[in-house]
Design a protein around this motif. Structure first.
Motif, PDB file in Angstrom:
ATOM      1  N   GLY A 186     -17.839 -17.809  -9.386  1.00  0.00           N
ATOM      2  CA  GLY A 186     -17.511 -16.559  -8.685  1.00  0.00           C
ATOM      3  C   GLY A 186     -16.048 -16.386  -8.350  1.00  0.00           C
ATOM      4  O   GLY A 186     -15.684 -15.588  -7.486  1.00  0.00           O
ATOM      5  N   VAL A 187     -15.189 -17.135  -9.042  1.00  0.00           N
ATOM      6  CA  VAL A 187     -13.743 -17.062  -8.771  1.00  0.00           C
ATOM      7  C   VAL A 187     -13.103 -16.057  -9.728  1.00  0.00           C
ATOM      8  O   VAL A 187     -13.441 -16.009 -10.911  1.00  0.00           O
ATOM      9  N   GLY A 188     -12.158 -15.278  -9.230  1.00  0.00           N
ATOM     10  CA  GLY A 188     -11.403 -14.350 -10.071  1.00  0.00           C
ATOM     11  C   GLY A 188     -12.102 -13.001 -10.189  1.00  0.00           C
ATOM     12  O   GLY A 188     -13.100 -12.728  -9.520  1.00  0.00           O
ATOM     13  N   GLY A 189     -11.516 -12.152 -11.035  1.00  0.00           N
ATOM     14  CA  GLY A 189     -12.073 -10.813 -11.206  1.00  0.00           C
ATOM     15  C   GLY A 189     -11.937  -9.965  -9.951  1.00  0.00           C
ATOM     16  O   GLY A 189     -12.764  -9.094  -9.682  1.00  0.00           O
ATOM     17  N   THR A 190     -10.876 -10.202  -9.187  1.00  0.00           N
ATOM     18  CA  THR A 190     -10.660  -9.474  -7.930  1.00  0.00           C
ATOM     19  C   THR A 190     -10.057  -8.095  -8.221  1.00  0.00           C
ATOM     20  O   THR A 190      -9.379  -7.913  -9.237  1.00  0.00           O
ATOM     21  N   PRO A 191     -10.261  -7.122  -7.336  1.00  0.00           N
ATOM     22  CA  PRO A 191      -9.744  -5.776  -7.611  1.00  0.00           C
ATOM     23  C   PRO A 191      -8.230  -5.649  -7.396  1.00  0.00           C
ATOM     24  O   PRO A 191      -7.657  -6.365  -6.571  1.00  0.00           O
ATOM     25  N   LEU A 192      -7.622  -4.749  -8.167  1.00  0.00           N
ATOM     26  CA  LEU A 192      -6.231  -4.349  -7.931  1.00  0.00           C
ATOM     27  C   LEU A 192      -6.284  -2.996  -7.230  1.00  0.00           C
ATOM     28  O   LEU A 192      -6.748  -2.011  -7.798  1.00  0.00           O
ATOM     29  N   LEU A 193      -5.855  -2.971  -5.973  1.00  0.00           N
ATOM     30  CA  LEU A 193      -6.001  -1.777  -5.141  1.00  0.00           C
ATOM     31  C   LEU A 193      -4.677  -1.030  -5.037  1.00  0.00           C
ATOM     32  O   LEU A 193      -3.629  -1.640  -4.819  1.00  0.00           O
ATOM     33  N   GLU A 194      -4.730   0.283  -5.195  1.00  0.00           N
ATOM     34  CA  GLU A 194      -3.527   1.077  -4.982  1.00  0.00           C
ATOM     35  C   GLU A 194      -3.375   1.337  -3.485  1.00  0.00           C
ATOM     36  O   GLU A 194      -4.324   1.751  -2.810  1.00  0.00           O
ATOM     37  N   LEU A 195      -2.177   1.085  -2.966  1.00  0.00           N
ATOM     38  CA  LEU A 195      -1.893   1.284  -1.538  1.00  0.00           C
ATOM     39  C   LEU A 195      -1.256   2.665  -1.370  1.00  0.00           C
ATOM     40  O   LEU A 195      -0.042   2.794  -1.265  1.00  0.00           O
ATOM     41  N   ARG A 196      -2.094   3.701  -1.350  1.00  0.00           N
ATOM     42  CA  ARG A 196      -1.562   5.068  -1.388  1.00  0.00           C
ATOM     43  C   ARG A 196      -0.828   5.443  -0.099  1.00  0.00           C
ATOM     44  O   ARG A 196       0.202   6.105  -0.133  1.00  0.00           O
ATOM     45  N   ARG A 197      -1.381   5.047   1.020  1.00  0.00           N
ATOM     46  CA  ARG A 197      -0.752   5.423   2.298  1.00  0.00           C
ATOM     47  C   ARG A 197       0.547   4.648   2.521  1.00  0.00           C
ATOM     48  O   ARG A 197       1.504   5.179   3.075  1.00  0.00           O
ATOM     49  N   LEU A 198       0.573   3.379   2.097  1.00  0.00           N
ATOM     50  CA  LEU A 198       1.835   2.624   2.234  1.00  0.00           C
ATOM     51  C   LEU A 198       2.887   3.170   1.264  1.00  0.00           C
ATOM     52  O   LEU A 198       4.079   3.208   1.583  1.00  0.00           O
ATOM     53  N   THR A 199       2.440   3.575   0.076  1.00  0.00           N
ATOM     54  CA  THR A 199       3.372   4.211  -0.867  1.00  0.00           C
ATOM     55  C   THR A 199       3.966   5.472  -0.239  1.00  0.00           C
ATOM     56  O   THR A 199       5.178   5.708  -0.305  1.00  0.00           O
ATOM     57  N   ALA A 200       3.103   6.269   0.388  1.00  0.00           N
ATOM     58  CA  ALA A 200       3.581   7.498   1.038  1.00  0.00           C
ATOM     59  C   ALA A 200       4.557   7.171   2.161  1.00  0.00           C
ATOM     60  O   ALA A 200       5.555   7.877   2.350  1.00  0.00           O
ATOM     61  N   LEU A 201       4.276   6.104   2.889  1.00  0.00           N
ATOM     62  CA  LEU A 201       5.178   5.705   3.976  1.00  0.00           C
ATOM     63  C   LEU A 201       6.548   5.316   3.419  1.00  0.00           C
ATOM     64  O   LEU A 201       7.591   5.706   3.960  1.00  0.00           O
ATOM     65  N   VAL A 202       6.539   4.548   2.337  1.00  0.00           N
ATOM     66  CA  VAL A 202       7.801   4.148   1.708  1.00  0.00           C
ATOM     67  C   VAL A 202       8.570   5.388   1.253  1.00  0.00           C
ATOM     68  O   VAL A 202       9.778   5.512   1.460  1.00  0.00           O
ATOM     69  N   ARG A 203       7.840   6.341   0.644  1.00  0.00           N
ATOM     70  CA  ARG A 203       8.508   7.560   0.151  1.00  0.00           C
ATOM     71  C   ARG A 203       9.063   8.406   1.305  1.00  0.00           C
ATOM     72  O   ARG A 203      10.068   9.092   1.135  1.00  0.00           O
TER      73      ARG A 203
END
Lengths: 111, 474
Positions: free
Chosen positions: B60-77
């Motif tokens: 059960g190791v690996g295959g973890t999701p890659l999540l987009e951090l939309r709100r943090l991206t917006a904060l950076v922008r």
């Protein structure tokens, strides 16, 4: 903790591994003034009182000797009180996001 | 206990103990006075990407999701110049069985221990790796011993390590908790000698092979989600395995143009073997107390030749402050609904600063998270800091002083990824190389080639630096 701890109880032992004068040559001065100590847990081999020299059987099946420190030792780590310096971080960031969205009328984070 | 148990006597037996416990004769890989065949050491694990992923998937190791951090991206922008603010992604490694990417490292090692018939596994680590080895050992039915540096001479446990003690014990491992000092390695050698257990070293080739799957996965996930490989992958950097394995996996997936940024918490001024400083660090890993020494000389590890060789793979090395990491941790929870860390949030803090300088279409990946909980949390660390008299306040992160003052930023624009001068790091590496040479041993052609690879430089650079150093040697 004045009573006798029964054999087979889950306990913690302590031991001095290296006395201050036996420590590694490279340790800094403050560390050299204190011994290298060990703590380990396991099932008590024979009835004993806290402070007595005992043997335990560890989870890996090893026999270790040391001084009986505690019976059924607790996990005491936790969180503690909220930290005021962190309390406003989220609210401020949300306000920044709202101001920015109003300013340029765009959605959040869309590429 | 076999033989003399004194510190000096056990350390004198270290090579034989380590060789028996990892089952690798490192002398076989020697190609010069200093040089060794690094690629063959890794290849001889017998694992390629496919077989490593298969072993990991079985538990059960690996295959973890890659999540987009939309709100943090917006904060950076919101705090970036027009047109700037790259897309931020996070590889959610907390989804692994024991809650961190360390399961990837542990899985192949414990599988090998079982396959080769060792009676158990042991690991020297105060961190997530111990829980990962204990978890994998539980799955494969092997006894496990974890040796931790856990508390100071006043008996005050580092809260994050206390949680890892609990986790290891929850998985059925024996945990040897020690007070502060480098003699942990001595105790570990005695455990290995007494038990005959496999040394699931963080620095063994299987451990690095196991992380390659992380870089490989995230490269393909980014390609799938964004139509491009990541422009930048930011890796929290301590002993070097995370940087090494991730970068190798990215390359294997074809992401050869991805910039690898190693990020560490700046703990300048705190001594790693100091009883007094132990609980004043507020971080147990991902900090410069590990990353500087292991980048400038990886072979200080618990095996003769470390398979983690980060200087070969990092394009940039940056530091962030303690307060910036706690700030980033809070932002991740409150803007993305992800309570994670501390591991990974060092690179998250750096990512928030780095993304601000990049164009909007660029893709920045923070390549790990870990589970959070009692002890493993900014609140626990900051309460301990306060109890030790360390000041905790809002302000300019440049005023942060490790062990004295933790400054939580007042604004996301204050976050900065401060560059470590890689030329100085390379020179320091070469100084260590020179110091490790036997007296009067001349370097061979293979050694020069090795040092060029180790420092990602040229023969002329290596010769110039060594020449300069030799003038000052001894």
């Amino acid at each position: 903790m004045t009573g006798t701890v029964a054999a087979g109880s889950w306990v913690e032992i302590g031991a001095v591994v290296l006395a201050p004068d036996a420590r590694a040559p490279q340790v800094p001065d403050d560390t050299r003034t204190v011994p290298l100590e060990l703590r380990a847990k396991g099932f008590l081999a024979a009835p004993a009182r806290v402070g007595e020299r005992v043997e335990i059987l560890t989870a890996a099946g090893r026999r270790l000797a040391g001084t009986l420190v505690a019976a059924n030792p607790a996990y005491r780590h936790g969180f503690g009180a909220p930290i005021p310096a962190l309390a406003g971080v989220g609210r401020e960031a949300r306000a920044l996001l709202e101001r920015d969205a109003e300013a340029d009328g765009s959605g959040e984070g869309e590429p | 206990m076999s033989g003399d148990g004194s510190y000096a006597a056990v350390m004198a037996r270290r090579d034989a103990i380590v060789r028996a416990s990892v089952g690798i004769d490192y002398d076989r890989y020697r190609t010069g006075v200093l040089a060794f065949d690094y690629e063959r050491l890794l290849a001889d694990t017998g694992y390629d990407m496919e077989s490593a992923r298969a072993v990991q998937a079985a538990t059960g190791v690996g295959g973890t999701p890659l999540l987009e951090l939309r709100r943090l991206t917006a904060l950076v922008r919101a705090v970036a110049a027009p047109g700037k603010g790259a897309r931020l992604f996070l590889k959610d490694e907390a989804k692994n069985p024991s809650g961190s990417f360390k399961d990837r490292r542990a899985s192949l090692s414990v599988y090998e221990a079982k396959r080769r018939g060792y009676p158990g596994v042991a690991a020297a680590t105060s961190g997530n790796y111990g829980a990962a080895v204990a978890s994998q050992a539980a799955k494969l039915g092997l006894p496990c011993v974890v040796v931790q540096e856990a508390f100071d001479s006043r008996g005050i446990a580092q809260p994050e390590i206390a949680e890892k003690t609990r986790a290891c014990e929850a998985y059925g491992a024996e945990v040897i908790r020690l007070s502060v000092g480098p003699e942990l390695f001595y105790v570990f050698l005695r455990v290995l000698e007494e038990t005959g257990f496999f040394n699931a070293s963080l620095y063994a080739p299987c451990s690095v092979r196991g992380i390659e799957t992380l870089g490989y996965e995230l490269a393909l996930q980014a390609l799938d989600l964004c139509g491009r490989f990541p422009d930048v992958v930011i890796v929290t950097h301590a002993g070097g395995g995370n940087v090494t394995g991730t970068a190798r996996g990215l390359r294997e997936a074809g992401a050869v143009g991805t910039e690898i940024v190693a990020a560490s918490v700046d703990l300048a001024g705190l001594h790693m073997a100091s009883d007094r400083d132990f609980n004043r660090k507020s971080f147990t890993t991902g900090h410069t107390g590990f990353s500087m020494p292991f980048t400038t000389w990886p072979d200080r590890a618990d095996v003769p030749r470390s398979a983690a060789r980060p200087l070969r793979y990092m394009d940039r090395f940056v530091t962030v402050t303690q307060g910036e990491v706690f700030y980033a941790t809070q932002l991740l929870a409150e803007l993305e609904g992800l309570e994670r860390g501390p591991a990974g949030n060092t690179s998250l803090a750096a990512a928030l600063a780095i993304a601000r300088e990049l164009e909007r279409e660029r893709v920045v990946v923070v390549q790990e998270t870990e589970y959070t909980g009692a002890g493993k949390h900014p609140i626990a660390q900051l309460n301990l800091a306060l109890s030790l008299g360390i000041e905790v306040r809002r302000g300019d992160p440049r005023d942060n002083r490790p062990g004295e003052r933790i400054v939580i930023p007042e604004h996301p624009a204050q976050l900065a990824a401060r560059a470590v001068d890689l030329d100085r790091v390379r020179r320091s590496y070469l100084r260590h190389a020179l110091e490790s040479l036997p007296e009067h041993a001349p370097l061979e052609a293979a050694d020069y080639a090795f040092l060029v690879e180790e420092t990602r430089s040229s023969r002329a650079y290596v010769e110039e630096v060594l020449h300069g150093l030799q003038g000052t040697r001894r």
